[in-house]
Design an enzyme around this catalytic site. Structure first.
Site, PDB file in Angstrom:
ATOM      1  N   GLN A 143      10.711   7.775  -6.922  1.00 36.98           N
ATOM      2  CA  GLN A 143      10.952   8.853  -7.898  1.00 36.98           C
ATOM      3  C   GLN A 143       9.906   8.912  -9.006  1.00 36.98           C
ATOM      4  O   GLN A 143       9.898   9.831  -9.809  1.00 36.98           O
ATOM      5  CB  GLN A 143      12.361   8.693  -8.517  1.00 36.98           C
ATOM      6  N   ILE A 148      -6.918  -9.510 -11.935  1.00 34.82           N
ATOM      7  CA  ILE A 148      -7.412  -8.955 -13.208  1.00 34.82           C
ATOM      8  C   ILE A 148      -8.806  -8.374 -12.949  1.00 34.82           C
ATOM      9  O   ILE A 148      -9.671  -9.067 -12.394  1.00 34.82           O
ATOM     10  CB  ILE A 148      -7.497 -10.072 -14.285  1.00 34.82           C
ATOM     11  N   HIS A 175       1.601   1.286 -13.197  1.00 35.21           N
ATOM     12  CA  HIS A 175       2.433   0.131 -13.565  1.00 35.21           C
ATOM     13  C   HIS A 175       3.899   0.552 -13.442  1.00 35.21           C
ATOM     14  O   HIS A 175       4.273   1.633 -13.932  1.00 35.21           O
ATOM     15  CB  HIS A 175       2.101  -0.345 -14.987  1.00 35.21           C
ATOM     16  N   GLU A 223       6.416   6.388  -9.150  1.00 33.66           N
ATOM     17  CA  GLU A 223       5.042   5.975  -8.823  1.00 33.66           C
ATOM     18  C   GLU A 223       4.362   6.909  -7.832  1.00 33.66           C
ATOM     19  O   GLU A 223       3.209   7.350  -8.059  1.00 33.66           O
ATOM     20  CB  GLU A 223       5.051   4.561  -8.223  1.00 33.66           C
ATOM     21  N   ASP A 251      -2.673  -3.781 -18.898  1.00 31.55           N
ATOM     22  CA  ASP A 251      -1.740  -2.645 -19.074  1.00 31.55           C
ATOM     23  C   ASP A 251      -1.833  -2.051 -20.483  1.00 31.55           C
ATOM     24  O   ASP A 251      -0.853  -1.547 -21.020  1.00 31.55           O
ATOM     25  CB  ASP A 251      -0.283  -3.109 -18.813  1.00 31.55           C
ATOM     26  N   ASN A 254      -4.630   2.741 -13.374  1.00 28.12           N
ATOM     27  CA  ASN A 254      -3.682   1.785 -12.794  1.00 28.12           C
ATOM     28  C   ASN A 254      -2.278   2.385 -12.825  1.00 28.12           C
ATOM     29  O   ASN A 254      -1.948   3.165 -13.727  1.00 28.12           O
ATOM     30  CB  ASN A 254      -3.710   0.483 -13.623  1.00 28.12           C
ATOM     31  N   ASN A 278       1.652   3.013  -2.597  1.00 24.42           N
ATOM     32  CA  ASN A 278       0.990   3.944  -3.538  1.00 24.42           C
ATOM     33  C   ASN A 278      -0.289   4.503  -2.921  1.00 24.42           C
ATOM     34  O   ASN A 278      -0.603   5.679  -3.091  1.00 24.42           O
ATOM     35  CB  ASN A 278       0.682   3.224  -4.847  1.00 24.42           C
ATOM     36  N   GLY A 299       0.777  -1.237   0.000  1.00 30.97           N
ATOM     37  CA  GLY A 299       0.000   0.000   0.000  1.00 30.97           C
ATOM     38  C   GLY A 299       0.802   1.277   0.000  1.00 30.97           C
ATOM     39  O   GLY A 299       0.319   2.320   0.449  1.00 30.97           O
TER      40      GLY A 299
END
Ligand code: GRF
Length: 196
Positions: free
Chosen positions: A179, A93, A110, A181, A151, A108, A14, A12
């Site tokens: 740096q 998914i 990635h 996300e 993606d 999303n 992000n 978690g």
């Protein structure tokens, strides 16, 4: 108030970046209505609880069929009537019925510069292992809209990060998180919230 639901599976970090930017006001007039995890053990749920954000787990193996899981996930999302659904390290998914219901409202993060090192099997450390194995000098992260593919949806933001000599997958993952996300995901949420 712009309502966001964040889907998680793991640490978690992000999610934490979004929480911090909402609380600081960087992301205006926005509320994280809920955090939904694919695992009951995800530390992301503890982060949510610490910030008074409702958290729940919708776990695939609790359901007899895929259809039952898909329906449960959609119903859980619908409860919060989100304006935006953010996949933040979510490893399941996203079911078709969710993508259709929330078309163009799911984003999303990635951990690579799509279209490199993305698609089936490219998640978590595997992404950074592949970047190092290929000898890339630059990698980064991508925020994109989620469509039926993996993606493959329209790219919203990207940020490049240097690959340094001696990098291990773990060191590189951390640098990409710090740096890239944790910067571009809150930025994307802010811009979508401001555009409502
Ligand atoms: C990490 O591999 C990150 O690069 C990707 O999802 C994984 C978990 O992130 N986006 P988080 O700490 O759970 O946000």
């Amino acid at each position: 108030m712009f309502k966001v639901v964040v889907l998680v599976s793991g640490g978690g970090t992000n999610l934490q970046a979004i929480i911090d930017k909402v609380e600081s006001g960087y992301i205006p007039d926005t509320k994280i209505a809920a955090v939904i995890s694919s695992s009951r053990k995800a530390f992301a749920l503890e982060r949510a609880a610490k910030h008074g954000i409702p958290g729940e787990a919708v776990v695939k193996k609790d359901f007899d069929t895929k259809e039952a899981f898909d329906k449960a996930l959609l119903e859980t999302l619908d409860k919060y009537a989100p304006d935006l659904v953010v996949l933040a390290g979510y490893l399941v998914i996203v079911p078709e019925i969710v993508i259709r219901k929330y078309a163009n409202k799911i984003i999303n993060i990635h951990p690579s510069l799509i279209p490199s090192f993305c698609g089936d099997g490219f998640y978590g450390l595997r992404v950074h292992e592949a970047v190092l194995a290929r000898g890339c000098k630059v990698t980064g992260a991508t925020v994109h809209f989620v469509d039926e593919g993996t993606d493959t949806g329209p790219i919203i933001k990207q940020k490049a990060v240097e690959v340094l000599p001696g990098d291990t997958p773990e060191i590189l993952q951390r640098r990409v998180m710090e740096q890239a996300e944790w910067i571009i995901l809150p930025e994307a949420v802010k811009e979508l919230a401001e555009r409502k």
